[in-house]
Motif scaffolding. Structure first.
Motif, PDB file in Angstrom:
ATOM      1  N   ASP A  78       0.820  -1.217   0.000  1.00  0.00           N
ATOM      2  CA  ASP A  78       0.000   0.000   0.000  1.00  0.00           C
ATOM      3  C   ASP A  78       0.852   1.263   0.000  1.00  0.00           C
ATOM      4  O   ASP A  78       0.566   2.218  -0.722  1.00  0.00           O
ATOM      5  CB  ASP A  78      -0.894   0.026   1.252  1.00  0.00           C
ATOM      6  N   SER A 129      -5.719  -8.625  -3.900  1.00  0.00           N
ATOM      7  CA  SER A 129      -6.148  -7.228  -4.021  1.00  0.00           C
ATOM      8  C   SER A 129      -6.301  -6.828  -5.487  1.00  0.00           C
ATOM      9  O   SER A 129      -7.219  -6.077  -5.851  1.00  0.00           O
ATOM     10  CB  SER A 129      -5.143  -6.299  -3.331  1.00  0.00           C
ATOM     11  N   GLN A 133      -9.632  -5.321  -7.707  1.00  0.00           N
ATOM     12  CA  GLN A 133      -9.663  -4.089  -8.489  1.00  0.00           C
ATOM     13  C   GLN A 133     -10.105  -4.307  -9.944  1.00  0.00           C
ATOM     14  O   GLN A 133     -10.274  -3.341 -10.691  1.00  0.00           O
ATOM     15  CB  GLN A 133      -8.286  -3.414  -8.447  1.00  0.00           C
ATOM     16  N   THR A 421     -12.383  -6.401   0.066  1.00  0.00           N
ATOM     17  CA  THR A 421     -12.188  -5.356  -0.943  1.00  0.00           C
ATOM     18  C   THR A 421     -13.387  -4.414  -0.990  1.00  0.00           C
ATOM     19  O   THR A 421     -13.239  -3.222  -1.238  1.00  0.00           O
ATOM     20  CB  THR A 421     -11.941  -5.964  -2.342  1.00  0.00           C
ATOM     21  N   LYS A 422     -14.601  -4.942  -0.742  1.00  0.00           N
ATOM     22  CA  LYS A 422     -15.804  -4.115  -0.804  1.00  0.00           C
ATOM     23  C   LYS A 422     -15.916  -3.176   0.392  1.00  0.00           C
ATOM     24  O   LYS A 422     -16.403  -2.048   0.260  1.00  0.00           O
ATOM     25  CB  LYS A 422     -17.048  -5.010  -0.860  1.00  0.00           C
ATOM     26  N   SER A 424     -13.384  -2.111   2.346  1.00  0.00           N
ATOM     27  CA  SER A 424     -12.192  -1.291   2.578  1.00  0.00           C
ATOM     28  C   SER A 424     -12.282   0.029   1.829  1.00  0.00           C
ATOM     29  O   SER A 424     -12.901   0.109   0.764  1.00  0.00           O
ATOM     30  CB  SER A 424     -10.939  -2.038   2.102  1.00  0.00           C
ATOM     31  N   LYS A 426     -10.287   2.946  -0.391  1.00  0.00           N
ATOM     32  CA  LYS A 426      -9.345   2.759  -1.500  1.00  0.00           C
ATOM     33  C   LYS A 426      -7.897   2.663  -1.013  1.00  0.00           C
ATOM     34  O   LYS A 426      -7.122   1.818  -1.467  1.00  0.00           O
ATOM     35  CB  LYS A 426      -9.488   3.935  -2.479  1.00  0.00           C
ATOM     36  N   GLN A 429      -6.920  -0.871   1.139  1.00  0.00           N
ATOM     37  CA  GLN A 429      -7.267  -2.206   0.642  1.00  0.00           C
ATOM     38  C   GLN A 429      -6.192  -3.237   0.957  1.00  0.00           C
ATOM     39  O   GLN A 429      -6.488  -4.346   1.391  1.00  0.00           O
ATOM     40  CB  GLN A 429      -7.528  -2.163  -0.867  1.00  0.00           C
TER      41      GLN A 429
END
Length: 503
Positions: A78, A129, A133, A421-422, A424, A426, A429
């Motif tokens: 990240d 991840s 995306q 992922t849904k 979190s 941006k 993530q």
């Protein structure tokens, strides 16, 4: 970039084309991981002369650090490396670890394991991840995509889980591989398939558009200052420094205890700090994610007996009445075999139910996962009724238990990847995906403790006594899983409110 993020996410049909390339990279990495996972306990008992209780604790410690390091890998991805560079660096470390084990698994066991632990931490959370995306927020096709991706994970687990342990034990190719080289080649297979995985990813990058780029890259979706090179190289050096530390902590399981008691609270404190910087709506979603994370610890603590106590159970208490297959190989790969066929079907089932507005929400799916897990352990308990006086029971019936447990896993694990992922934000993530795997680390740690607790048969007791001891334990685990599933279903309305529009 040849493709924009919108072009990738506006795909037609059920699956984006990029998911197939990521599928194959993950498949070979999971061959490496599950091949080693399946060998650990058996190798420690048969080759390193560990006691069953000690081997279970070592297994739990090793697996705990594998998943704990995914949190660190996700954080570095990240903030500094981005998903792509993190994945590639992790793959290189896994190859090094596998080659060390292939050279001399008896002498360099913990060193090779340490490289693999750190490498998996960089590889595992970031490829998941990138799959997330490929989809726009709230795309109902995401669960099906993660279920397909999960099938790729398990194709690798099937191949690696069966082949590595069967070669090491001499169940496969015994006439062609000298006995003294069997374990070397079994561990060496992992290095070969990881090279294939990385080569595949090199070609995959061309179709990923902006997905996975390093923070600060000119084409990155989120604009920020470029990352200084010294920070990137610092991550590489720091990860190598971690190797001897992990090696010592895995070898001495009491150090693992200290680590697990410290890292969990610190991680939660950091998450709470990050939650102060988001909107109230985003904060509610992160609280919902935390509910999923905490319950998953219990799920994996029970489920992951497959690499620990069930590995011992398979070696000592199962016959070969299933096509003459090796019981340890079936234990390591049976669940993966069922997932390959069931995962795409269940993914399509969720789509079918979604179109008719009857799809259960994610928290109820989690509850169903626990109930199936519990029923599977009740089937494991029932294997005692097929045992002879020598404590040997049916591999066929044992495999039915794996099928039921697999249904539980399919209700939870691929959906868990998707929901992280849904829920979190941006910029969090990678960290949240890392926290999902950190929860798995605690599950693995708990699994080792549970497995050690199940190894209660005293020295000199019969094989039948060991069978009774293990199956009594499996009955208790089944009860705990069913209770947890009922609790999840009961609290589902509250969690659904926290999730808001996320399903």
């Amino acid at each position: 970039m040849s493709l924009t993020l919108d072009e990738i996410q506006n795909f037609k049909g059920k699956y984006p084309k990029q998911i197939w390339s990521l599928f194959f990279s993950e498949m070979w990495e999971r061959f490496c991981f599950y091949g080693m996972r399946g060998m650990l306990v058996f190798f420690m008992i048969s080759q390193l002369n560990f006691h069953e209780k000690e081997a279970n604790l070592q297994y739990g410690a090793t697996q705990a650090f594998v998943y704990a390091f995914t949190f660190i890998g996700g954080l570095f991805a990240d903030k500094i490396l981005g998903f792509r560079k993190s994945l590639f660096w992790g793959g290189i470390l896994m190859i090094v670890g596998s080659l060390i084990l292939a050279t001399d698994p008896h002498k360099f066991f913990f060193l090779g394991i340490a490289f693999t632990v750190v490498g998996t931490g960089f590889f595992k959370p970031n490829i998941s991840s990138m799959v997330g995306q490929l989809y726009k927020p709230n795309d109902s096709r995401a669960d099906a995509g993660f279920s397909l991706f999960y099938a790729g994970i398990n194709l690798g687990a099937l191949l690696g889980g069966y082949l590595c342990i069967a070669i090491g034990k001499g169940e496969l190719f015994a006439n062609y591989i000298p006995e003294e080289l069997r374990w070397h080649l079994a561990f060496g297979f992992a290095a070969i398939v990881m090279v294939i995985s990385l080569i595949n990813f090199v070609f995959t990058q061309r179709s990923l558009g902006t997905i996975g780029l390093q923070p600060g890259h000119p084409d990155s979706e989120i604009k920020s200052a470029p990352i200084p090179k010294w920070q990137e190289y610092g991550v590489y050096v720091l990860s190598l420094i971690f190797v001897p530390i992990i090696m010592i902590m895995v070898a001495k399981t009491e150090y693992t205890d200290y680590f697990m008691w410290i890292v969990g609270p610190l991680t939660l404190i950091y998450l709470f700090y990050e939650m102060t910087k988001v909107t109230p709506s985003e904060r509610k979603k992160l609280w919902a994610a935390l509910v999923f994370i905490l319950f998953s610890i219990l799920f994996w603590g029970i489920y992951e007996q497959s690499g620990g106590s069930l590995s011992i159970f398979a070696a000592k208490n199962l016959n070969k009445d299933l096509l003459g297959l090796d019981p340890n190989g079936v234990n390591n790969s049976g669940g993966a075999f069922f997932i390959i066929f069931l995962a795409p079907l269940i993914g399509l089932l969720w789509i079918w139910m979604s179109k008719r507005k009857i799809e259960p929400n994610t928290i109820i799916k989690f509850g169903l996962g626990f109930i199936f897990l519990g029923l599977g352990y009740y089937v494991l308990f029932a294997t005692r009724f097929f045992a002879n006086l020598q404590g040997i029971t049916s591999l066929n019936f044992f495999t039915i238990a794996l099928l039921v447990i697999t249904l539980g896993e399919l209700c939870l694990s691929p959906i868990g990847l998707s929901i992280m992922t849904k829920l979190s934000t941006k910029n969090l993530q990678g960290m949240m995906m890392g926290m999902w795997f950190l929860a798995s680390a605690y599950g693995q740690y708990v699994a080792g403790i549970i497995g050690a607790g199940l190894a209660t048969a005293k020295d000199g007791s019969t094989n039948y006594d060991a069978l009774i001891s293990y199956t009594d334990g499996y009955k208790q685990l089944g009860l705990y899983a069913v209770i947890a599933g009922i609790v999840l279903i009961l609290i589902s309305p509250f969690v659904k409110k926290l999730m808001q529009e996320v399903r």
